[in-house]
Design a protein around this motif. Sequence first.
Motif, PDB file in Angstrom:
ATOM      1  N   LYS A  52       4.347  11.619   2.739  1.00 16.63           N
ATOM      2  CA  LYS A  52       3.690  10.307   2.660  1.00 16.63           C
ATOM      3  C   LYS A  52       2.547  10.283   3.655  1.00 16.63           C
ATOM      4  CE  LYS A  52       7.662   7.407   1.573  1.00 16.63           C
ATOM      5  NZ  LYS A  52       8.586   6.421   2.102  1.00 16.63           N
ATOM      6  N   ALA A  53       1.378   9.875   3.202  1.00 15.26           N
ATOM      7  CA  ALA A  53       0.222   9.704   4.093  1.00 15.26           C
ATOM      8  C   ALA A  53      -0.855   9.000   3.273  1.00 15.26           C
ATOM      9  CB  ALA A  53      -0.300  11.050   4.582  1.00 15.26           C
ATOM     10  N   VAL A  94      -2.227  15.271  -5.580  1.00 15.38           N
ATOM     11  CA  VAL A  94      -2.306  13.887  -5.104  1.00 15.38           C
ATOM     12  C   VAL A  94      -1.701  12.988  -6.193  1.00 15.38           C
ATOM     13  CG1 VAL A  94      -3.841  12.050  -4.319  1.00 15.38           C
ATOM     14  CG2 VAL A  94      -4.378  14.443  -3.797  1.00 15.38           C
ATOM     15  N   HIS A  95      -0.487  12.531  -5.959  1.00 17.06           N
ATOM     16  CA  HIS A  95       0.145  11.646  -6.941  1.00 17.06           C
ATOM     17  C   HIS A  95      -0.313  10.209  -6.706  1.00 17.06           C
ATOM     18  CE1 HIS A  95       2.645  14.750  -8.670  1.00 17.06           C
ATOM     19  NE2 HIS A  95       2.897  15.178  -7.451  1.00 17.06           N
ATOM     20  N   SER A 146       1.768   9.278  -1.696  1.00 16.00           N
ATOM     21  CA  SER A 146       2.648  10.305  -2.265  1.00 16.00           C
ATOM     22  C   SER A 146       1.846  11.540  -2.664  1.00 16.00           C
ATOM     23  CB  SER A 146       3.393   9.723  -3.471  1.00 16.00           C
ATOM     24  OG  SER A 146       4.217  10.703  -4.034  1.00 16.00           O
ATOM     25  N   ILE A 147       2.029  12.609  -1.881  1.00 20.09           N
ATOM     26  CA  ILE A 147       1.248  13.833  -2.098  1.00 20.09           C
ATOM     27  C   ILE A 147       2.198  15.019  -1.948  1.00 20.09           C
ATOM     28  CG2 ILE A 147      -0.740  15.187  -1.249  1.00 20.09           C
ATOM     29  CD1 ILE A 147      -1.517  12.372   0.101  1.00 20.09           C
ATOM     30  N   PRO A 171       1.460  13.000   8.728  1.00 16.74           N
ATOM     31  CA  PRO A 171       2.204  12.853   7.479  1.00 16.74           C
ATOM     32  C   PRO A 171       3.715  12.763   7.699  1.00 16.74           C
ATOM     33  CG  PRO A 171       1.406  15.109   7.698  1.00 16.74           C
ATOM     34  CD  PRO A 171       0.834  14.344   8.850  1.00 16.74           C
ATOM     35  N   GLU A 172       4.354  11.930   6.894  1.00 13.73           N
ATOM     36  CA  GLU A 172       5.825  11.855   6.940  1.00 13.73           C
ATOM     37  C   GLU A 172       6.359  12.745   5.823  1.00 13.73           C
ATOM     38  OE1 GLU A 172       9.340   8.815   5.638  1.00 13.73           O
ATOM     39  OE2 GLU A 172       7.419   7.931   6.211  1.00 13.73           O
ATOM     40  N   ILE A 173       7.040  13.825   6.210  1.00 13.19           N
ATOM     41  CA  ILE A 173       7.558  14.742   5.185  1.00 13.19           C
ATOM     42  C   ILE A 173       8.811  14.137   4.547  1.00 13.19           C
ATOM     43  CG2 ILE A 173       8.564  17.025   4.792  1.00 13.19           C
ATOM     44  CD1 ILE A 173       6.545  18.158   6.738  1.00 13.19           C
TER      45      ILE A 173
END
Length: 411
Positions: A207-208, A235-236, A241-242, A272-274
């Motif tokens: 998430k970023a 890149v969703h 959401s990536i 980024p939050e993995i």
Amino acid sequence: MAQQNTSEAIPNNNDVLIIGGGPTGLTMSALFSRAGIRSLVVEKRKTLPADPQAHVIRRRSMEIFEQIGVADAVRAAEPDLALDYITWCSTLGGEEAGRLDLHIDENGDPLPKIWTNIPQNLLQPILFDRVQSDANCDVRLGTECVGIEDLDDGVTAKISLAGGDEHTVCARYAIVADGAGSPTRERLGIGMEGRGPGAKFYMIHFKADVTPWIKSRSGPLFWILNPAALGTFIVHDPKKSIVFMTPALADEEGEDQLRPRLMAALNIPIDPEIVSIRPWVAHGQIAERYRLGNAFLVGDAAHRFPPTGGLGLNTGIQEAHNLAWKLALVLKGRGADRLLDTYEPECKPAAQANAQDSMDNQEKLGRVFEAIGRVQDVDALDERLRSIDGAEKRALKDAIECQRSHFSQRT
Ligand SMILES: Cc1cc2nc3c(=O)[nH]c(=O)nc-3n(C[C@H](O)[C@H](O)[C@H](O)COP(=O)(O)OP(=O)(O)OC[C@H]3O[C@@H](n4cnc5c(N)ncnc54)[C@H](O)[C@@H]3O)c2cc1C
């Protein structure tokens, strides 16, 4: 997250048992219902998947989604992302090697939007809601098929329920839609033909908000050429959401190894939050046969190919459509069994062609690296991209342009 009540007794006798509640199995159940046939879907997961995977939904799949009444919901759920370009760059924050304009075709003529861009983790709840609210579709989460036997007049399957109890279920036909590793295909003794296992990748879902770095070149894919952090950003949703798909460098890699690689590929000031890290191994394989007696393989259970082309899920949806109406006619006594034998010759060549296209697309990506030539590190790469000129610049442009077939499939 979708949950459902599994307390109701599982029916013993069924027209159709669908093993696997992924996009292919759920679509198949909805198509059966549309033809007036009841189906039982057993899905071993207790909840729907949280990771995105597929995102390219092609026109033919949307036509099928139209038929089962979910196309509007799918379009409405598309994340806010303009499909303008596919970009090659050293890092997301670094120099650009070039881009493909998705609004024109290979002749420079205007190209209409050719795919619906919805991540699989948003698509599956739509399909799930569609079947869950349909009296002809009985979907059981947390229910695993652990054995299958093909008999003269149907199949029997051993089903393991959430609490651990086992139950035997009979069905006139079984649809094997339990994905690329298909345990049911193995139990039926159907082998795979083709290439694989090949290269291993990690899919890092994070998430970023990357909008500031991509807004001038909005698009779903960014190929990262940094020699120390090769991979692709899918890149969703640019705000949250990536996925970074990167080749594995060792057998077992975790966040300690992969986070620095992700940061080197991003090269932008974000934290980024993995969400998850999943391994994925490339294959280009098709099942030896699509039918064994009363059991039929569909979707990834019948074929597995690289995501380069966005064809895996789409091929499965189209197989579900090809098979559902035929089985419905036979179940209603209006079609002969030999109609079912048309499924494999009609669908297998399409899967073979799609497997080949996906592998060709993957191999062709190497031409971009060849055009750039060997570079020591990301600084040398950035310098090379800043200074590349004349014939070399044209060669790089051509190498990127020759990737177009990867993205311009219209069906
Ligand atoms: C990074 C990535 C990007 C991709 N992008 C695209 C794309 O853009 N477009 C595209 O078309 N495809 C794409 N794909 C491929 C796509 O994700 C798959 O083709 C698709 O998920 C296949 O759907 P399926 O329903 O056949 O199988 P699956 O999605 O694998 O579903 C199978 C289901 O069966 C269940 N199951 C397994 N065993 C059992 C059992 N014994 N009993 C009961 N249930 C069982 C599993 O839990 C699973 O839910 C991509 C794949 C990856 C990895």
